[in-house]
Design a protein around this motif. Sequence first.
Motif, PDB file in Angstrom:
ATOM      1  N   LEU A 141       7.704   2.585   7.357  1.00  0.00           N
ATOM      2  CA  LEU A 141       8.106   2.601   8.765  1.00  0.00           C
ATOM      3  C   LEU A 141       8.530   1.207   9.199  1.00  0.00           C
ATOM      4  O   LEU A 141       7.868   0.218   8.886  1.00  0.00           O
ATOM      5  CB  LEU A 141       6.939   3.082   9.637  1.00  0.00           C
ATOM      6  N   THR A 142       9.639   1.125   9.896  1.00  0.00           N
ATOM      7  CA  THR A 142      10.067  -0.121  10.546  1.00  0.00           C
ATOM      8  C   THR A 142      10.412   0.208  11.995  1.00  0.00           C
ATOM      9  O   THR A 142      11.032   1.237  12.276  1.00  0.00           O
ATOM     10  CB  THR A 142      11.291  -0.743   9.855  1.00  0.00           C
ATOM     11  N   SER A 143      10.008  -0.675  12.895  1.00  0.00           N
ATOM     12  CA  SER A 143      10.239  -0.394  14.313  1.00  0.00           C
ATOM     13  C   SER A 143      10.462  -1.700  15.076  1.00  0.00           C
ATOM     14  O   SER A 143       9.732  -2.683  14.873  1.00  0.00           O
ATOM     15  CB  SER A 143       9.047   0.356  14.909  1.00  0.00           C
ATOM     16  N   GLN A 144      11.467  -1.706  15.949  1.00  0.00           N
ATOM     17  CA  GLN A 144      11.737  -2.842  16.831  1.00  0.00           C
ATOM     18  C   GLN A 144      10.945  -2.612  18.108  1.00  0.00           C
ATOM     19  O   GLN A 144      11.367  -1.876  19.012  1.00  0.00           O
ATOM     20  CB  GLN A 144      13.234  -2.949  17.111  1.00  0.00           C
ATOM     21  N   LEU A 145       9.767  -3.231  18.192  1.00  0.00           N
ATOM     22  CA  LEU A 145       8.888  -2.986  19.329  1.00  0.00           C
ATOM     23  C   LEU A 145       9.455  -3.573  20.613  1.00  0.00           C
ATOM     24  O   LEU A 145       9.455  -2.926  21.662  1.00  0.00           O
ATOM     25  CB  LEU A 145       7.497  -3.563  19.041  1.00  0.00           C
ATOM     26  N   TYR A 146       9.876  -4.816  20.518  1.00  0.00           N
ATOM     27  CA  TYR A 146      10.502  -5.501  21.650  1.00  0.00           C
ATOM     28  C   TYR A 146      11.742  -6.223  21.140  1.00  0.00           C
ATOM     29  O   TYR A 146      12.070  -6.168  19.958  1.00  0.00           O
ATOM     30  CB  TYR A 146       9.519  -6.484  22.311  1.00  0.00           C
ATOM     31  N   LYS A 147      12.394  -6.933  22.025  1.00  0.00           N
ATOM     32  CA  LYS A 147      13.644  -7.597  21.656  1.00  0.00           C
ATOM     33  C   LYS A 147      13.453  -8.571  20.505  1.00  0.00           C
ATOM     34  O   LYS A 147      14.277  -8.659  19.602  1.00  0.00           O
ATOM     35  CB  LYS A 147      14.223  -8.319  22.868  1.00  0.00           C
ATOM     36  N   LYS A 148      12.314  -9.287  20.495  1.00  0.00           N
ATOM     37  CA  LYS A 148      12.089 -10.295  19.466  1.00  0.00           C
ATOM     38  C   LYS A 148      10.939  -9.954  18.518  1.00  0.00           C
ATOM     39  O   LYS A 148      10.627 -10.736  17.627  1.00  0.00           O
ATOM     40  CB  LYS A 148      11.797 -11.652  20.119  1.00  0.00           C
ATOM     41  N   LEU A 149      10.320  -8.814  18.711  1.00  0.00           N
ATOM     42  CA  LEU A 149       9.156  -8.445  17.914  1.00  0.00           C
ATOM     43  C   LEU A 149       9.397  -7.122  17.189  1.00  0.00           C
ATOM     44  O   LEU A 149       9.785  -6.125  17.808  1.00  0.00           O
ATOM     45  CB  LEU A 149       7.922  -8.324  18.803  1.00  0.00           C
ATOM     46  N   SER A 150       9.166  -7.101  15.876  1.00  0.00           N
ATOM     47  CA  SER A 150       9.357  -5.886  15.080  1.00  0.00           C
ATOM     48  C   SER A 150       8.134  -5.638  14.201  1.00  0.00           C
ATOM     49  O   SER A 150       7.364  -6.553  13.891  1.00  0.00           O
ATOM     50  CB  SER A 150      10.608  -5.999  14.204  1.00  0.00           C
ATOM     51  N   LEU A 151       7.970  -4.393  13.812  1.00  0.00           N
ATOM     52  CA  LEU A 151       6.834  -3.955  12.997  1.00  0.00           C
ATOM     53  C   LEU A 151       7.351  -3.349  11.701  1.00  0.00           C
ATOM     54  O   LEU A 151       8.348  -2.624  11.693  1.00  0.00           O
ATOM     55  CB  LEU A 151       6.010  -2.914  13.766  1.00  0.00           C
ATOM     56  N   HIS A 152       6.666  -3.634  10.591  1.00  0.00           N
ATOM     57  CA  HIS A 152       6.978  -2.961   9.329  1.00  0.00           C
ATOM     58  C   HIS A 152       5.683  -2.509   8.672  1.00  0.00           C
ATOM     59  O   HIS A 152       4.672  -3.222   8.673  1.00  0.00           O
ATOM     60  CB  HIS A 152       7.782  -3.868   8.391  1.00  0.00           C
ATOM     61  N   LEU A 153       5.700  -1.309   8.116  1.00  0.00           N
ATOM     62  CA  LEU A 153       4.497  -0.702   7.543  1.00  0.00           C
ATOM     63  C   LEU A 153       4.871   0.052   6.271  1.00  0.00           C
ATOM     64  O   LEU A 153       5.843   0.811   6.242  1.00  0.00           O
ATOM     65  CB  LEU A 153       3.858   0.259   8.550  1.00  0.00           C
ATOM     66  N   ASN A 154       4.090  -0.170   5.207  1.00  0.00           N
ATOM     67  CA  ASN A 154       4.226   0.570   3.961  1.00  0.00           C
ATOM     68  C   ASN A 154       2.838   1.052   3.558  1.00  0.00           C
ATOM     69  O   ASN A 154       1.915   0.246   3.435  1.00  0.00           O
ATOM     70  CB  ASN A 154       4.799  -0.306   2.844  1.00  0.00           C
ATOM     71  N   ALA A 155       2.705   2.355   3.364  1.00  0.00           N
ATOM     72  CA  ALA A 155       1.422   2.922   2.972  1.00  0.00           C
ATOM     73  C   ALA A 155       1.660   4.002   1.912  1.00  0.00           C
ATOM     74  O   ALA A 155       2.625   4.765   1.993  1.00  0.00           O
ATOM     75  CB  ALA A 155       0.697   3.508   4.183  1.00  0.00           C
ATOM     76  N   TYR A 156       0.761   4.038   0.926  1.00  0.00           N
ATOM     77  CA  TYR A 156       0.919   5.064  -0.104  1.00  0.00           C
ATOM     78  C   TYR A 156      -0.432   5.403  -0.723  1.00  0.00           C
ATOM     79  O   TYR A 156      -1.395   4.626  -0.666  1.00  0.00           O
ATOM     80  CB  TYR A 156       1.898   4.625  -1.195  1.00  0.00           C
ATOM     81  N   ALA A 157      -0.488   6.583  -1.305  1.00  0.00           N
ATOM     82  CA  ALA A 157      -1.660   7.046  -2.049  1.00  0.00           C
ATOM     83  C   ALA A 157      -1.160   7.716  -3.322  1.00  0.00           C
ATOM     84  O   ALA A 157      -0.274   8.569  -3.271  1.00  0.00           O
ATOM     85  CB  ALA A 157      -2.479   8.023  -1.212  1.00  0.00           C
ATOM     86  N   VAL A 158      -1.738   7.334  -4.448  1.00  0.00           N
ATOM     87  CA  VAL A 158      -1.314   7.866  -5.745  1.00  0.00           C
ATOM     88  C   VAL A 158      -2.551   8.202  -6.560  1.00  0.00           C
ATOM     89  O   VAL A 158      -3.527   7.439  -6.574  1.00  0.00           O
ATOM     90  CB  VAL A 158      -0.447   6.853  -6.528  1.00  0.00           C
ATOM     91  N   ARG A 159      -2.503   9.329  -7.230  1.00  0.00           N
ATOM     92  CA  ARG A 159      -3.577   9.709  -8.160  1.00  0.00           C
ATOM     93  C   ARG A 159      -2.963  10.126  -9.485  1.00  0.00           C
ATOM     94  O   ARG A 159      -2.142  11.051  -9.532  1.00  0.00           O
ATOM     95  CB  ARG A 159      -4.426  10.847  -7.592  1.00  0.00           C
ATOM     96  N   ASN A 160      -3.341   9.433 -10.547  1.00  0.00           N
ATOM     97  CA  ASN A 160      -2.892   9.760 -11.896  1.00  0.00           C
ATOM     98  C   ASN A 160      -4.053  10.340 -12.690  1.00  0.00           C
ATOM     99  O   ASN A 160      -5.144   9.743 -12.728  1.00  0.00           O
ATOM    100  CB  ASN A 160      -2.363   8.510 -12.613  1.00  0.00           C
ATOM    101  N   GLU A 161      -3.816  11.477 -13.326  1.00  0.00           N
ATOM    102  CA  GLU A 161      -4.815  12.092 -14.199  1.00  0.00           C
ATOM    103  C   GLU A 161      -4.246  12.113 -15.618  1.00  0.00           C
ATOM    104  O   GLU A 161      -3.297  12.846 -15.894  1.00  0.00           O
ATOM    105  CB  GLU A 161      -5.154  13.498 -13.721  1.00  0.00           C
ATOM    106  N   VAL A 162      -4.830  11.300 -16.481  1.00  0.00           N
ATOM    107  CA  VAL A 162      -4.334  11.151 -17.844  1.00  0.00           C
ATOM    108  C   VAL A 162      -5.336  11.773 -18.808  1.00  0.00           C
ATOM    109  O   VAL A 162      -6.543  11.501 -18.733  1.00  0.00           O
ATOM    110  CB  VAL A 162      -4.121   9.663 -18.201  1.00  0.00           C
ATOM    111  N   ARG A 163      -4.832  12.600 -19.741  1.00  0.00           N
ATOM    112  CA  ARG A 163      -5.707  13.299 -20.681  1.00  0.00           C
ATOM    113  C   ARG A 163      -5.318  12.983 -22.121  1.00  0.00           C
ATOM    114  O   ARG A 163      -4.177  13.216 -22.543  1.00  0.00           O
ATOM    115  CB  ARG A 163      -5.623  14.813 -20.465  1.00  0.00           C
ATOM    116  N   ASN A 164      -6.253  12.442 -22.871  1.00  0.00           N
ATOM    117  CA  ASN A 164      -6.144  12.261 -24.330  1.00  0.00           C
ATOM    118  C   ASN A 164      -4.870  11.545 -24.772  1.00  0.00           C
ATOM    119  O   ASN A 164      -4.264  11.916 -25.783  1.00  0.00           O
ATOM    120  CB  ASN A 164      -6.214  13.621 -25.043  1.00  0.00           C
ATOM    121  N   THR A 165      -4.446  10.523 -24.058  1.00  0.00           N
ATOM    122  CA  THR A 165      -3.236   9.803 -24.465  1.00  0.00           C
ATOM    123  C   THR A 165      -3.549   8.451 -25.085  1.00  0.00           C
ATOM    124  O   THR A 165      -2.644   7.776 -25.571  1.00  0.00           O
ATOM    125  CB  THR A 165      -2.303   9.580 -23.270  1.00  0.00           C
TER     126      THR A 165
END
Length: 527
Positions: A343-367
């Motif tokens: 997410l990126t957002s221009q909150l005000y004329k000179k102020l902006s916000l950036h956000l990166n969020a993630y969730a990952v689950r790996n299930e590995v078997r007998n490798t």
Amino acid sequence: MNLRLLLISILFIPLGSWAQSKKIAGTVKDENGVPLPGISVQVKGKTTGAMTNASGQFEIDAPLTATLTFSAVNYNRQEVPVISISQPFTLTLASKVNNINDVVVVGYGTQKKRDLTGAITSVSTRDFKEQPVVNVQQILQGRAAGVQVVSNAGAPGGEVSVRIRGNNSIKGDNNPLYVIDGFVGADPSSVNPNDIETMDVLKDASSTAIYGSRGANGVIVITTKKGKAGKTSIDFMTQFSSARVLKKLDLLNAADYALTANANSAANGGSPIFTDSQIENFKNNGGTNWQDEIFRVAPTQEYQLSIAGGNDKTRFYTSGNFLNQQGIILNSGLKRYSLRTNLTSQLYKKLSLHLNAYAVRNEVRNTGITGRDAPITQSIAWAPTLPVRDSKGDYTLNDPVGSISFNPVALATDQRRITHNSNFATIAGLKYEFVPGLTLDVTGGVNYANVQSLTYTGPAINSARQASSSRGSSENIGIQNTNNLTYSHLFNNAHQLTVTGVVEYQYFTLNGFSANANQPDLPWPGL
């Protein structure tokens, strides 16, 4: 007489043509004089060809009248007439630059390609869009000059080595530093390749100096996708593919193996191991092809749903992904579940916000089963005279002739080595512009990784004929704060000045435990 001379002349034409060939040895380098490995050297119009080695060197035989072509991904194809080549031969291959105004992520900022002085390679989503890649390393393979990617296990979720311009240490870690959306030292397995927008590989000292000693093996900067202003788009992607062994080793059949075992025993003064009736039975009915028993056709399925859009002030990108990749060896595979929001957002004329969020689950078997007790190793060592199971339905346990290890099928199916790797991360920041060109970006990030390893080994693959089980757990928490003050100004439309000051703080903590147990006929807990 004239006819005889004509025939003699015809016979000598091939010899004359052969004498006009030339052996060429040379080196291929880039614009900075760095040797280029993996460059294709081809005789134009022929199937004759060679590849440059790790030092950029090659050797090839070609007719004097031929033309050599030099080509590789991200480099301009070049043709050189053989007759014009003199020894020693060195060729400089120019890299492709699709757009000199393309922006490349460098350290804590960006630059245009035309302004770069360091050795940097960029790979964008369009370079692998049509290919079924399942990890970050596959994206780099064959697409980034000077980057070598080797799969150590060849299995889904298996260990992959990435080397930027070779190994730099005999004992130390040679893996590059990964920076994902600004988080330094991130785990590349936590990224869904379909979410990647660009990958920038920083390869030399001038490019990696900003990261200090951490960048000694090169730096791979990954930027994930962002939303675009305009109509909201919803994309659904699904891919299906399969893998199989291209070629199996040609080994002795059961009858020939028995004859060879008897001959070896006789040569050492022993008695025959197999009777004539057993050998005749092997000739009529065959034995066990262990490679056929452990290998399979392995399907892969992947699904992804993504939503992207925004307006002039706020832009977003959200995706969900599921991957199920089976291994070509029985009872092996990888499952991945991932969610991401940018997410990126221009909150005000000179102020902006950036956000990166993630969730990952790996299930590995007998490798991760390697070495002497790996199913592949034993499939070429275990006797073809033995069946997979005995008359009671149990795995055959003793090979009286060849291998000192265990039944290959039992090695693949009577053990479970499962790893659950869960990764959650959020990095967010505020950017404020004091005056035109002067900005302060304050960013904070948290990365949480939890690894659960579950292991069960059945009695069929334990020398003491006992089952064993173990459990391990580790928790890694990383915290990062980056404060980036940048001033950038273009003077007289001719001179660009960019000054950056960075104060960064990182903190990591790791906790773990492990436990194991051994017991006859210990049941699999079903975890």
